[in-house]
Design an enzyme around this catalytic site. Structure first.
Site, PDB file in Angstrom:
ATOM      1  N   HIS A  67     -12.931  96.570 130.881  1.00  0.00           N
ATOM      2  CA  HIS A  67     -13.654  95.947 129.764  1.00  0.00           C
ATOM      3  C   HIS A  67     -14.186  94.558 130.112  1.00  0.00           C
ATOM      4  CE1 HIS A  67      -9.699  94.013 128.710  1.00  0.00           C
ATOM      5  NE2 HIS A  67     -10.506  93.037 128.320  1.00  0.00           N
ATOM      6  N   ASP A 112      -8.267 101.336 131.662  1.00  0.00           N
ATOM      7  CA  ASP A 112      -8.933 100.034 131.616  1.00  0.00           C
ATOM      8  C   ASP A 112      -8.762  99.337 132.969  1.00  0.00           C
ATOM      9  OD1 ASP A 112     -10.290  97.821 130.729  1.00  0.00           O
ATOM     10  OD2 ASP A 112      -8.635  97.028 129.520  1.00  0.00           O
ATOM     11  N   SER A 206      -7.583  88.693 130.190  1.00  0.00           N
ATOM     12  CA  SER A 206      -7.868  90.079 130.572  1.00  0.00           C
ATOM     13  C   SER A 206      -8.204  90.188 132.055  1.00  0.00           C
ATOM     14  CB  SER A 206      -9.054  90.614 129.765  1.00  0.00           C
ATOM     15  OG  SER A 206      -8.727  90.763 128.411  1.00  0.00           O
TER      16      SER A 206
END
Length: 260
Positions: A67, A112, A206
């Site tokens: 992402h 992910d 992230s």
């Protein structure tokens, strides 16, 4: 009766402290300058905005979260303080981005992950060195290390110049499934955090690493909003379950067979 009342008051104080901590502290303390030589920073090419973290796994490849993808990005290696540049900092661009497309026994939450091949190899230096892929799967109950330049306040963002490091605990997946019941009953994703709250990865962490017992076991994926709430761990992509895919691509086989 008095003892019960005292214990109840202590419990209330403990819970109120955890809730205040979750508002004030996210991500722990400033990282030691020598403990994150593998940590990279992903930036948007056009805006110059910091996007995500990532992990250098050899001289040509970086592992991060899917992402975090953007059409144009550049990658800083060897960075500690965003405002103070080291002589050995290096800047690279993606030559190719790889995404995990397998469906067999993998839910969308498990995938992910993005593998980036750099436009040219990185040179090891005082502040740059890769982190090896794990040799064994993670163990529930492990104390794990997280790090990144993500926000240190939530829900409003305050981005630090220096990365923050913190220790969190690895839980059974059922803990996260209990908190987020809309997740699939079974998943390969890792569940980690501090149940008392106050310490957590957050926005823009992230893509960064989850390191358990010295091994690179997870990639920061997503978590609750606001971050660092009591009894609400975050989720991390499990690196070990993607080893065959990663190693096959690095070896030059881009049409890899999906793992079991």
């Amino acid at each position: 009766m008095m003892l019960i009342r005292v214990l109840a008051n202590l419990l209330i104080l403990q819970l109120s402290y955890a809730q205040k901590s979750s508002e004030l502290v996210i991500g722990g303390d400033e990282c030691n300058i020598n403990e994150h030589r593998f940590l990279v920073a992903l930036y948007d090419f056009w805006s110059g905005d910091f996007l995500c973290g990532g992990t250098l796994i050899n001289q040509e490849y970086v592992l991060t979260a899917a992402h975090c993808k953007t059409r144009n990005m550049y990658i800083y290696l060897g960075m500690h303080n965003k405002s103070v540049q080291f002589d050995d900092e290096q800047r690279r661009y993606p030559k190719k981005k790889y995404f995990f497309r397998c469906r067999n026994n993998f839910t969308r939450w498990d995938k992910d992950i993005m593998l980036i091949r750099l436009n040219r190899p990185v040179r090891n230096s005082a502040h740059i060195a890769p982190l090896s892929l794990p040799s064994s799967p993670p163990t529930v109950g492990s104390v794990c290390r997280v790090m990144g330049w993500g926000t240190i306040t939530s829900p409003n963002e305050t981005l630090p110049d220096v990365p923050r490091c913190a220790n969190i605990n690895l839980f059974n997946y059922t803990v996260c499934h209990g908190v987020f019941p809309w997740l699939p009953a079974r998943s390969r994703i890792l569940c980690a955090g501090v149940l008392q709250g106050g310490i957590d990865t957050c926005k823009r962490d992230s893509g960064g690493p989850l390191i358990c017992n010295g091994q690179f076991q997870g990639i920061v994926s997503w978590g609750p909003k606001p971050c660092a709430q009591p009894r609400k761990p975050a989720l991390y992509t499990k690196v070990f379950d993607h080893l065959d895919w990663i190693q096959s691509i690095i070896a030059g086989n881009t049409t890899v067979t999906c793992p079991p």
